[in-house]
Design a protein around this motif. Structure first.
Motif, PDB file in Angstrom:
ATOM      1  N   LYS B  27      30.103  30.128  32.918  1.00 16.21           N
ATOM      2  CA  LYS B  27      30.987  29.965  31.754  1.00 16.21           C
ATOM      3  C   LYS B  27      32.114  30.996  31.748  1.00 16.21           C
ATOM      4  O   LYS B  27      33.202  30.748  31.245  1.00 16.21           O
ATOM      5  CB  LYS B  27      30.173  30.101  30.453  1.00 16.21           C
ATOM      6  CG  LYS B  27      29.514  28.805  30.036  1.00 16.21           C
ATOM      7  CD  LYS B  27      29.264  28.761  28.540  1.00 16.21           C
ATOM      8  CE  LYS B  27      28.126  29.653  28.125  1.00 16.21           C
ATOM      9  NZ  LYS B  27      27.705  29.407  26.737  1.00 16.21           N
ATOM     10  N   THR B  28      31.825  32.183  32.277  1.00 18.86           N
ATOM     11  CA  THR B  28      32.842  33.249  32.276  1.00 18.86           C
ATOM     12  C   THR B  28      33.199  33.610  33.710  1.00 18.86           C
ATOM     13  O   THR B  28      33.333  34.778  34.051  1.00 18.86           O
ATOM     14  CB  THR B  28      32.306  34.485  31.533  1.00 18.86           C
ATOM     15  OG1 THR B  28      31.006  34.793  32.053  1.00 18.86           O
ATOM     16  CG2 THR B  28      32.185  34.246  30.053  1.00 18.86           C
ATOM     17  N   TRP B  29      33.342  32.598  34.560  1.00 13.84           N
ATOM     18  CA  TRP B  29      33.490  32.863  35.991  1.00 13.84           C
ATOM     19  C   TRP B  29      34.721  33.673  36.343  1.00 13.84           C
ATOM     20  O   TRP B  29      34.692  34.471  37.265  1.00 13.84           O
ATOM     21  CB  TRP B  29      33.460  31.548  36.772  1.00 13.84           C
ATOM     22  CG  TRP B  29      34.653  30.664  36.515  1.00 13.84           C
ATOM     23  CD1 TRP B  29      34.783  29.760  35.511  1.00 13.84           C
ATOM     24  CD2 TRP B  29      35.855  30.615  37.260  1.00 13.84           C
ATOM     25  NE1 TRP B  29      35.992  29.145  35.569  1.00 13.84           N
ATOM     26  CE2 TRP B  29      36.682  29.638  36.642  1.00 13.84           C
ATOM     27  CE3 TRP B  29      36.335  31.279  38.392  1.00 13.84           C
ATOM     28  CZ2 TRP B  29      37.959  29.342  37.098  1.00 13.84           C
ATOM     29  CZ3 TRP B  29      37.610  30.970  38.851  1.00 13.84           C
ATOM     30  CH2 TRP B  29      38.408  30.009  38.219  1.00 13.84           C
ATOM     31  N   LYS B  30      35.802  33.515  35.583  1.00 13.11           N
ATOM     32  CA  LYS B  30      37.033  34.242  35.946  1.00 13.11           C
ATOM     33  C   LYS B  30      36.810  35.744  35.871  1.00 13.11           C
ATOM     34  O   LYS B  30      37.187  36.486  36.767  1.00 13.11           O
ATOM     35  CB  LYS B  30      38.168  33.854  35.003  1.00 13.11           C
ATOM     36  CG  LYS B  30      38.842  32.563  35.410  1.00 13.11           C
ATOM     37  CD  LYS B  30      39.981  32.223  34.469  1.00 13.11           C
ATOM     38  CE  LYS B  30      40.256  30.744  34.484  1.00 13.11           C
ATOM     39  NZ  LYS B  30      40.876  30.270  33.254  1.00 13.11           N
ATOM     40  N   PRO B  35      36.011  41.293  39.765  1.00 18.00           N
ATOM     41  CA  PRO B  35      35.647  42.630  40.266  1.00 18.00           C
ATOM     42  C   PRO B  35      35.357  42.695  41.770  1.00 18.00           C
ATOM     43  O   PRO B  35      35.928  43.574  42.437  1.00 18.00           O
ATOM     44  CB  PRO B  35      34.407  42.993  39.450  1.00 18.00           C
ATOM     45  CG  PRO B  35      34.455  42.141  38.252  1.00 18.00           C
ATOM     46  CD  PRO B  35      35.158  40.888  38.646  1.00 18.00           C
ATOM     47  N   PRO B  36      34.542  41.805  42.359  1.00 11.56           N
ATOM     48  CA  PRO B  36      34.258  41.975  43.790  1.00 11.56           C
ATOM     49  C   PRO B  36      35.508  41.798  44.622  1.00 11.56           C
ATOM     50  O   PRO B  36      35.683  42.442  45.666  1.00 11.56           O
ATOM     51  CB  PRO B  36      33.246  40.864  44.089  1.00 11.56           C
ATOM     52  CG  PRO B  36      33.379  39.883  43.001  1.00 11.56           C
ATOM     53  CD  PRO B  36      33.797  40.661  41.794  1.00 11.56           C
ATOM     54  N   ILE B  74      27.095  48.204  49.747  1.00 11.73           N
ATOM     55  CA  ILE B  74      27.194  48.796  48.408  1.00 11.73           C
ATOM     56  C   ILE B  74      27.326  47.692  47.356  1.00 11.73           C
ATOM     57  O   ILE B  74      26.766  47.780  46.262  1.00 11.73           O
ATOM     58  CB  ILE B  74      28.374  49.794  48.353  1.00 11.73           C
ATOM     59  CG1 ILE B  74      28.037  51.025  49.208  1.00 11.73           C
ATOM     60  CG2 ILE B  74      28.653  50.231  46.907  1.00 11.73           C
ATOM     61  CD1 ILE B  74      29.209  51.958  49.428  1.00 11.73           C
ATOM     62  N   ALA B  75      28.033  46.614  47.722  1.00 10.51           N
ATOM     63  CA  ALA B  75      28.171  45.498  46.784  1.00 10.51           C
ATOM     64  C   ALA B  75      26.815  44.845  46.512  1.00 10.51           C
ATOM     65  O   ALA B  75      26.488  44.501  45.368  1.00 10.51           O
ATOM     66  CB  ALA B  75      29.138  44.459  47.337  1.00 10.51           C
ATOM     67  N   ILE B 129      32.278  36.654  48.409  1.00 16.53           N
ATOM     68  CA  ILE B 129      33.692  36.881  48.054  1.00 16.53           C
ATOM     69  C   ILE B 129      34.277  38.034  48.870  1.00 16.53           C
ATOM     70  O   ILE B 129      35.361  37.938  49.438  1.00 16.53           O
ATOM     71  CB  ILE B 129      33.818  37.181  46.554  1.00 16.53           C
ATOM     72  CG1 ILE B 129      33.423  35.941  45.746  1.00 16.53           C
ATOM     73  CG2 ILE B 129      35.245  37.609  46.200  1.00 16.53           C
ATOM     74  CD1 ILE B 129      33.236  36.203  44.280  1.00 16.53           C
ATOM     75  N   MET B 130      33.507  39.125  48.943  1.00 21.42           N
ATOM     76  CA  MET B 130      34.014  40.294  49.681  1.00 21.42           C
ATOM     77  C   MET B 130      34.154  39.999  51.163  1.00 21.42           C
ATOM     78  O   MET B 130      35.095  40.467  51.812  1.00 21.42           O
ATOM     79  CB  MET B 130      33.076  41.466  49.467  1.00 21.42           C
ATOM     80  CG  MET B 130      33.210  42.043  48.069  1.00 21.42           C
ATOM     81  SD  MET B 130      32.142  43.471  47.942  1.00 21.42           S
ATOM     82  CE  MET B 130      33.109  44.518  46.891  1.00 21.42           C
ATOM     83  N   LEU B 131      33.217  39.217  51.679  1.00 19.33           N
ATOM     84  CA  LEU B 131      33.274  38.846  53.079  1.00 19.33           C
ATOM     85  C   LEU B 131      34.586  38.109  53.351  1.00 19.33           C
ATOM     86  O   LEU B 131      35.240  38.327  54.385  1.00 19.33           O
ATOM     87  CB  LEU B 131      32.069  37.952  53.414  1.00 19.33           C
ATOM     88  CG  LEU B 131      31.706  37.743  54.876  1.00 19.33           C
ATOM     89  CD1 LEU B 131      31.318  39.049  55.540  1.00 19.33           C
ATOM     90  CD2 LEU B 131      30.549  36.750  54.992  1.00 19.33           C
ATOM     91  N   GLY B 132      34.985  37.257  52.406  1.00 16.55           N
ATOM     92  CA  GLY B 132      36.251  36.529  52.539  1.00 16.55           C
ATOM     93  C   GLY B 132      37.423  37.488  52.617  1.00 16.55           C
ATOM     94  O   GLY B 132      38.273  37.386  53.509  1.00 16.55           O
TER      95      GLY B 132
END
Lengths: 315, 261
Positions: B27-30, B35-36, B74-75, B129-132
């Motif tokens: 619901k609050t995906w944005k 952050p990541p 760390i993530a 996401i970070m991998l991207g």
């Protein structure tokens, strides 16, 4: 299980919905529930009355299978809560004392999420949610978030939530606490309606008018023990007599009442006399000592409650 | 009293709790995905490019490639740990969500299992996401780096369980600051993340390998993203799996002890 205990050739014995025998719950050395016995039959509204700390909520939690008993016997739907908590919980609905609706969801979202916990398929859940929101008069608030609801709306929504799995047994811990008279009446009405549909209801309350109005039978608890059990009217006639005379207290009046040789109780600035013939007592009092203020009224469950549990504050 | 090592009985209904948390998250995906994304950029720019200008390389590996797997590790740690400390505590204590759920057929064991699975899932989402982002910087080797994703789930489960142990014993939400600042923050610096442990006296390596889960996760991630395999990966993975299972059992039993009285 010995089936002979439950049926014979002449008919079928229906075991009580809840049966507690010598039920006990201790925290360290303190017995929160101390050796209580009761049986709740199918289709009745059964009340637990008692001051704060009497052990009512602890008893409810043991029935709900979320607090294991320390000793004694407890069966819900003739099953042991220690062994079959998920089966029992599937068949009960709970209105807890604390409002614990999920603030991350709307009214509808709360009920849908709860339906999922009961493994209710989504399309069935959607229909039921609609019905239940109507049942508690919250249809218009279906997409409103929990924070925007009033206290009364929250309690009604919790009642709807407790009904999502069509429970056979409904457990309500202080269902109308802090509600305005309108909301209380709506909840009472709904509970009576549920009873007429065959539900068994167990509730705890501090409100003695609520207990007198709703309960078929009730127990009065104090310090973890059951003091009395019966129908509201039988308890009133047994412990408080038919009627009560309330007289403003002063030394003359006290002197006078002592002379009349009737049992009485002093509370604050009033003297209470319970009697089967209150008018006769009142007439005599009026003649003999001319009290400034006096009234007669029918005895209530509150008189019984205070007589049995005392007037001392509990917390 | 429950033995903290007894094996809990978990029902598949635990996934309902996971679904609940996922629904709120989506619901609050944005807000949640931001952050990541930013974190990966910041670490890589400030430490990788900034410090990397002076450090150039470690053991023949460009510095930015050296720290990239640490950023992922760390993530994994932060997302699961903070979800199952502050996040779970809020749901347990302030929202009373656990009380509401255990009034249904779910048991407290199911609820905690669902919370742990959710913490691990959050680690996976952050790592993906970070991998991207890191791939765009050209510091991830493929296809080996893809194995980081399933490992992020196991690592996430480890830190979720570790977090849940603290949540189970904390007297208040403020006291959760102790494990966060005294354990998690030092761990993110002394687990072979931004410099190899071998430059410190040997005792540091021993302590890190014995007690700091991040050391093992970063070591494995580094082997996968460079790639540079070594037999020690077997030891790292065994340690991770064993400790994860142990902590999950302890976390569930401690929470049961706290909530079922």
């Amino acid at each position: 299980m010995d089936s002979n205990n439950y049926s014979n050739k002449r008919g079928t014995y229906i075991p009580p919905v809840i049966l507690a025998e010598g039920l006990k719950k201790s925290y360290g050395n303190i017995a929160a529930v101390d050796n209580i016995n009761f049986a709740v039959q199918k289709g009745e509204i059964f009340g637990f009355l008692g001051p704060n700390g009497a052990g009512k909520t602890t008893t409810m939690k043991m029935i709900q299978c979320i607090s294991p008993r320390s000793a004694g016997g407890l069966r819900v739907f003739d099953l042991d809560p220690d062994e079959y908590p998920d089966i029992i919980k599937h068949r009960i609905g709970v209105v807890p004392q604390e409002t614990n609706l999920d603030p991350d969801f709307t009214c509808e979202g709360n009920l849908l999420m709860y339906a999922r916990y009961f493994d209710i398929p989504k399309d069935i859940a959607k229909d039921r949610v609609k019905e239940l929101l109507t049942f508690v008069s919250l249809s218009e608030k279906h997409d409103v978030s929990i924070e925007k609801l009033s206290g009364g709306m929250k309690r009604r929504l919790i009642l709807a939530r407790a009904l999502i799995n069509k429970p056979e047994l409904l457990i309500l811990d202080e269902p109308t606490i802090g509600l305005d008279p309108q909301a209380r009446h709506l909840i009472w009405e709904r509970l009576k309606l549920l009873q007429s549909q065959g539900n068994t209801i167990v509730l705890t309350t501090h409100y003695l008018d609520e207990a007198a109005r709703l309960c078929d039978r009730l127990v009065i608890m104090d310090n973890g023990k059951i003091l009395e059990e019966g129908t509201p009217s039988s308890l009133v006639s047994k412990h408080a007599g038919g009627e009560i005379v309330e007289v403003e207290k002063n030394n003359d009046v006290l002197e006078c009442i002592r002379g009349m040789n009737v049992p009485f109780e002093e509370t604050g600035d009033t003297v209470l006399i319970s009697a089967s013939d209150a008018h006769e007592i009142a007439r005599q009092l009026l003649e003999k000592c001319r009290p400034k203020k006096m009234l007669t009224r029918p005895a209530t469950l509150e008189d019984v409650f205070l007589k049995l549990t005392g007037r001392r504050l509990r917390d | 009293m429950v033995n903290i090592f007894s094996i809990p009985r978990i029902n598949r209904r635990a996934w309902h709790v996971w679904r609940r948390n996922l629904t709120v998250f989506v619901k609050t995906w944005k807000v949640n995905f931001f952050p990541p994304f930013v974190e990966a950029f910041l670490y890589l720019l400030a430490i990788g490019v900034g410090i990397g200008t002076y450090v150039k390389e470690i053991d023949g590996v460009p510095y930015v490639n050296f720290i990239a797997p640490a950023i992922l590790g760390i993530a994994v740690m932060n997302s699961a740990f903070f979800e199952c400390t502050y996040g779970s505590y809020v749901r347990m204590y302030y929202q009373k969500s656990f009380d509401a759920i255990i009034a249904t057929p779910l048991s407290i064991e199911d609820v905690i299992a669902g919370e742990l699975l959710w913490g691990a899932t959050k680690s996976v989402m952050y790592v993906v996401i970070m991998l991207g982002v890191l791939t765009l910087f050209g510091v991830m080797a493929f296809p080996t780096s893809l194995f980081v994703i399933p490992l992020a789930f196991i690592g996430g489960l480890l830190f979720a369980a570790l977090a849940m142990c603290f949540t189970a014993i904390t007297p208040s939400i403020d006291a959760l600051n102790y494990p966060s600042f005294l354990f998690i923050t030092p761990m993110s610096l002394f687990s072979g993340t931004f410099f190899p442990l071998t430059i410190l006296p040997p005792i540091f390596s021993y302590v890190a390998l014995a007690l700091l889960p991040l050391t093992h996760i970063v070591a494995v991630f580094r082997m996968l993203t460079l790639p540079a395999f070594s037999w020690t990966m077997v030891f790292n993975l065994t340690w991770i799996v064993a400790v994860t299972l142990l902590l999950c059992v302890i976390a569930i039993n401690l929470m049961r002890r706290r909530l079922i009285v």
